[in-house]
Design a protein around this motif. Structure first.
Motif, PDB file in Angstrom:
ATOM      1  N   ASP A 105     -20.559  27.399  -5.814  1.00  0.00           N
ATOM      2  CA  ASP A 105     -21.830  27.004  -6.403  1.00  0.00           C
ATOM      3  C   ASP A 105     -22.935  26.992  -5.354  1.00  0.00           C
ATOM      4  N   LEU A 106     -24.103  26.610  -5.785  1.00  0.00           N
ATOM      5  CA  LEU A 106     -25.294  26.602  -4.939  1.00  0.00           C
ATOM      6  C   LEU A 106     -25.099  25.779  -3.676  1.00  0.00           C
ATOM      7  N   ASN A 107     -24.593  24.564  -3.834  1.00  0.00           N
ATOM      8  CA  ASN A 107     -24.456  23.673  -2.683  1.00  0.00           C
ATOM      9  C   ASN A 107     -23.459  24.209  -1.666  1.00  0.00           C
ATOM     10  N   GLU A 108     -22.375  24.827  -2.151  1.00  0.00           N
ATOM     11  CA  GLU A 108     -21.378  25.392  -1.232  1.00  0.00           C
ATOM     12  C   GLU A 108     -21.942  26.581  -0.478  1.00  0.00           C
ATOM     13  N   LEU A 109     -22.703  27.418  -1.157  1.00  0.00           N
ATOM     14  CA  LEU A 109     -23.327  28.556  -0.485  1.00  0.00           C
ATOM     15  C   LEU A 109     -24.291  28.091   0.595  1.00  0.00           C
ATOM     16  N   ALA A 110     -25.112  27.121   0.248  1.00  0.00           N
ATOM     17  CA  ALA A 110     -26.077  26.608   1.224  1.00  0.00           C
ATOM     18  C   ALA A 110     -25.355  25.982   2.416  1.00  0.00           C
ATOM     19  N   GLY A 111     -24.268  25.258   2.138  1.00  0.00           N
ATOM     20  CA  GLY A 111     -23.539  24.576   3.201  1.00  0.00           C
ATOM     21  C   GLY A 111     -22.791  25.497   4.133  1.00  0.00           C
ATOM     22  N   GLN A 112     -22.526  26.738   3.686  1.00  0.00           N
ATOM     23  CA  GLN A 112     -21.789  27.686   4.517  1.00  0.00           C
ATOM     24  C   GLN A 112     -22.703  28.690   5.212  1.00  0.00           C
ATOM     25  N   GLY A 113     -24.013  28.437   5.159  1.00  0.00           N
ATOM     26  CA  GLY A 113     -24.939  29.300   5.873  1.00  0.00           C
ATOM     27  C   GLY A 113     -24.807  29.135   7.378  1.00  0.00           C
ATOM     28  N   HIS A 114     -25.157  30.183   8.111  1.00  0.00           N
ATOM     29  CA  HIS A 114     -25.116  30.150   9.586  1.00  0.00           C
ATOM     30  C   HIS A 114     -26.530  29.900  10.098  1.00  0.00           C
ATOM     31  N   SER A 115     -26.731  28.771  10.771  1.00  0.00           N
ATOM     32  CA  SER A 115     -28.056  28.414  11.287  1.00  0.00           C
ATOM     33  C   SER A 115     -28.113  28.581  12.807  1.00  0.00           C
ATOM     34  N   PHE A 116     -29.249  29.038  13.305  1.00  0.00           N
ATOM     35  CA  PHE A 116     -29.428  29.260  14.739  1.00  0.00           C
ATOM     36  C   PHE A 116     -30.920  29.260  15.060  1.00  0.00           C
ATOM     37  N   ILE A 117     -31.239  29.315  16.327  1.00  0.00           N
ATOM     38  CA  ILE A 117     -32.630  29.324  16.770  1.00  0.00           C
ATOM     39  C   ILE A 117     -32.994  30.727  17.249  1.00  0.00           C
ATOM     40  N   LEU A 118     -34.085  31.243  16.739  1.00  0.00           N
ATOM     41  CA  LEU A 118     -34.556  32.560  17.140  1.00  0.00           C
ATOM     42  C   LEU A 118     -35.128  32.516  18.560  1.00  0.00           C
ATOM     43  N   PRO A 119     -35.199  33.650  19.260  1.00  0.00           N
ATOM     44  CA  PRO A 119     -35.692  33.658  20.646  1.00  0.00           C
ATOM     45  C   PRO A 119     -37.073  33.051  20.810  1.00  0.00           C
ATOM     46  N   TRP A 120     -37.902  33.085  19.750  1.00  0.00           N
ATOM     47  CA  TRP A 120     -39.245  32.518  19.861  1.00  0.00           C
ATOM     48  C   TRP A 120     -39.307  31.059  19.407  1.00  0.00           C
ATOM     49  N   GLY A 121     -38.133  30.457  19.145  1.00  0.00           N
ATOM     50  CA  GLY A 121     -38.066  29.027  18.904  1.00  0.00           C
ATOM     51  C   GLY A 121     -38.008  28.586  17.460  1.00  0.00           C
ATOM     52  N   ALA A 122     -38.172  29.499  16.515  1.00  0.00           N
ATOM     53  CA  ALA A 122     -38.137  29.129  15.100  1.00  0.00           C
ATOM     54  C   ALA A 122     -36.691  29.046  14.605  1.00  0.00           C
ATOM     55  N   PRO A 123     -36.396  28.126  13.671  1.00  0.00           N
ATOM     56  CA  PRO A 123     -35.039  28.054  13.113  1.00  0.00           C
ATOM     57  C   PRO A 123     -34.790  29.176  12.111  1.00  0.00           C
ATOM     58  N   ALA A 124     -33.544  29.604  12.030  1.00  0.00           N
ATOM     59  CA  ALA A 124     -33.173  30.660  11.093  1.00  0.00           C
ATOM     60  C   ALA A 124     -31.835  30.319  10.452  1.00  0.00           C
ATOM     61  N   THR A 125     -31.655  30.774   9.222  1.00  0.00           N
ATOM     62  CA  THR A 125     -30.392  30.617   8.501  1.00  0.00           C
ATOM     63  C   THR A 125     -30.042  31.922   7.816  1.00  0.00           C
ATOM     64  N   ILE A 126     -28.793  32.350   7.975  1.00  0.00           N
ATOM     65  CA  ILE A 126     -28.273  33.502   7.238  1.00  0.00           C
ATOM     66  C   ILE A 126     -27.222  32.982   6.267  1.00  0.00           C
ATOM     67  N   TYR A 127     -27.437  33.222   4.984  1.00  0.00           N
ATOM     68  CA  TYR A 127     -26.503  32.734   3.969  1.00  0.00           C
ATOM     69  C   TYR A 127     -25.302  33.671   3.845  1.00  0.00           C
ATOM     70  N   PRO A 128     -24.144  33.125   3.480  1.00  0.00           N
ATOM     71  CA  PRO A 128     -22.947  33.962   3.361  1.00  0.00           C
ATOM     72  C   PRO A 128     -22.968  34.807   2.096  1.00  0.00           C
ATOM     73  N   GLY A 129     -22.170  35.865   2.099  1.00  0.00           N
ATOM     74  CA  GLY A 129     -21.874  36.564   0.868  1.00  0.00           C
ATOM     75  C   GLY A 129     -20.728  35.843   0.170  1.00  0.00           C
ATOM     76  N   VAL A 130     -20.181  36.476  -0.858  1.00  0.00           N
ATOM     77  CA  VAL A 130     -19.097  35.873  -1.627  1.00  0.00           C
ATOM     78  C   VAL A 130     -17.969  36.880  -1.787  1.00  0.00           C
TER      79      VAL A 130
END
Length: 317
Positions: free
Chosen positions: A92-117
């Motif tokens: 579901d939505l919450n599980e997809l959001a919870g399994q996203g990969h979060s990191f900091i971009l070289p210029w300091g902004a946060p980023a998240t890549i969501y998983p596929g299924v």
């Protein structure tokens, strides 16, 4: 004249195999600016995704360095920026959001890549998707429904079942890629060009009518014989081939939908041209359908995921 991009609060990115699309979002979730480029995974060297993203954004949004970025699609695959593990069905939505990969971009902004299924069928067989799951989340929100069937036309077309707000199951049909291969690299399309195709609804529907979910390779030879015996005009042949392939998919999908659900419309989620073709095919086989814009569903899905990330309550899903 004021620059709308100054009002951007976050960025949504759909980064696929061949295309890059970005949407600048306001704090209220409105798209205020968009960008498209032929800069998919195939055009980016491994290890250069951050540099490529910087090049794509800096001439488009002067203030991009301060904006959080949310990404989905093949950017999270083995060939992408980060290999984000698939979430398994049912999800579901919450599980997809919870399994996203979060990191900091070289210029300091946060980023998240969501998983596929990924979806496991019998005997260890798997189906996978990246990006379409976001469209399904968006469709659920836009429709205000927790259970529905959907088809997402494309190179690798997807049929999916959303049930009780979960992506429960899906199947992949290589319809678009088959059309490309057969029309360009086999005798069926020899001497023909998609530029000269007539866009004949009559030829397309003839293909849908003569398609069979059980005898695809046999029926495909009709493309050759109808042309040989002049049952089709030269400019109608590719429309007929398209009808055969889409008809095969639609009739296969019909067998996956339980009889109690056949009275409900199947949601077609994609781009303008393919959506209309699929609806024509659904009508031809006696199934009701309705069209949802793929971009709108994707953006709405990313908004719903972002709400979860921001610890807000999703309104619908």
């Amino acid at each position: 004249m004021t620059d709308e991009s100054a009002d951007a609060s976050w960025l949504v990115i759909d980064w696929g195999t061949t295309n890059f699309r970005a949407f600048a979002m306001s704090s209220s979730g409105k798209v205020i600016k968009r960008k498209e480029a032929k800069k998919g995974l195939l055009q980016v060297k491994q290890g250069e995704f951050a540099n490529e993203l910087k090049r794509l954004l800096e001439s488009w949004l002067p203030n991009y360095t301060s904006l959080p970025v949310f990404m989905a699609g093949m950017v999270g695959s083995q060939q992408g920026w980060v290999d984000v593990p698939y979430a398994a069905t049912p999800v579901d939505l919450n599980e997809l959001a919870g399994q996203g990969h979060s990191f900091i971009l070289p210029w300091g902004a946060p980023a998240t890549i969501y998983p596929g299924v990924c979806h496991k069928r019998g005997k260890g067989q798997y189906d996978v998707m990246r990006g379409e799951e976001v469209q399904l989340i968006g469709a659920a929100s836009l429709l205000g429904e927790s259970t529905f069937h959907a088809v997402m036309p494309g190179t690798h077309s997807k049929y999916a079942l959303m049930e009780d707000s979960c992506l429960k199951a899906f199947s992949t049909f290589m319809t678009g890629e088959m059309y490309s291969v057969l029309s360009q690299h086999t005798i069926l399309g020899r001497g023909l060009s998609t530029d000269t195709a007539s866009k004949s609804a009559k030829a397309f529907l003839k293909g849908v009518e003569e398609s069979s979910p059980e005898q695809l390779t046999r029926q495909l030879f009709l493309v050759r014989t109808h042309r040989l015996f002049e049952n089709l005009k030269q400019e109608e042949v590719l429309d007929y081939l398209s009808g055969l392939l889409i008809g095969h998919e639609i009739k296969s999908v019909a067998t996956l939908i339980s009889s109690k659900d056949l009275t409900k419309p199947v949601n077609i989620i994609g781009s303008h041209g393919l959506n209309e073709k699929y609806q024509l095919a659904f009508n031809a086989v006696g199934l009701t359908s309705q069209i949802l814009d793929g971009d709108r569903c994707f953006i709405e899905g990313m908004k719903q995921l972002q709400k979860v990330i921001a610890n807000e309550t999703s309104a619908v899903v």
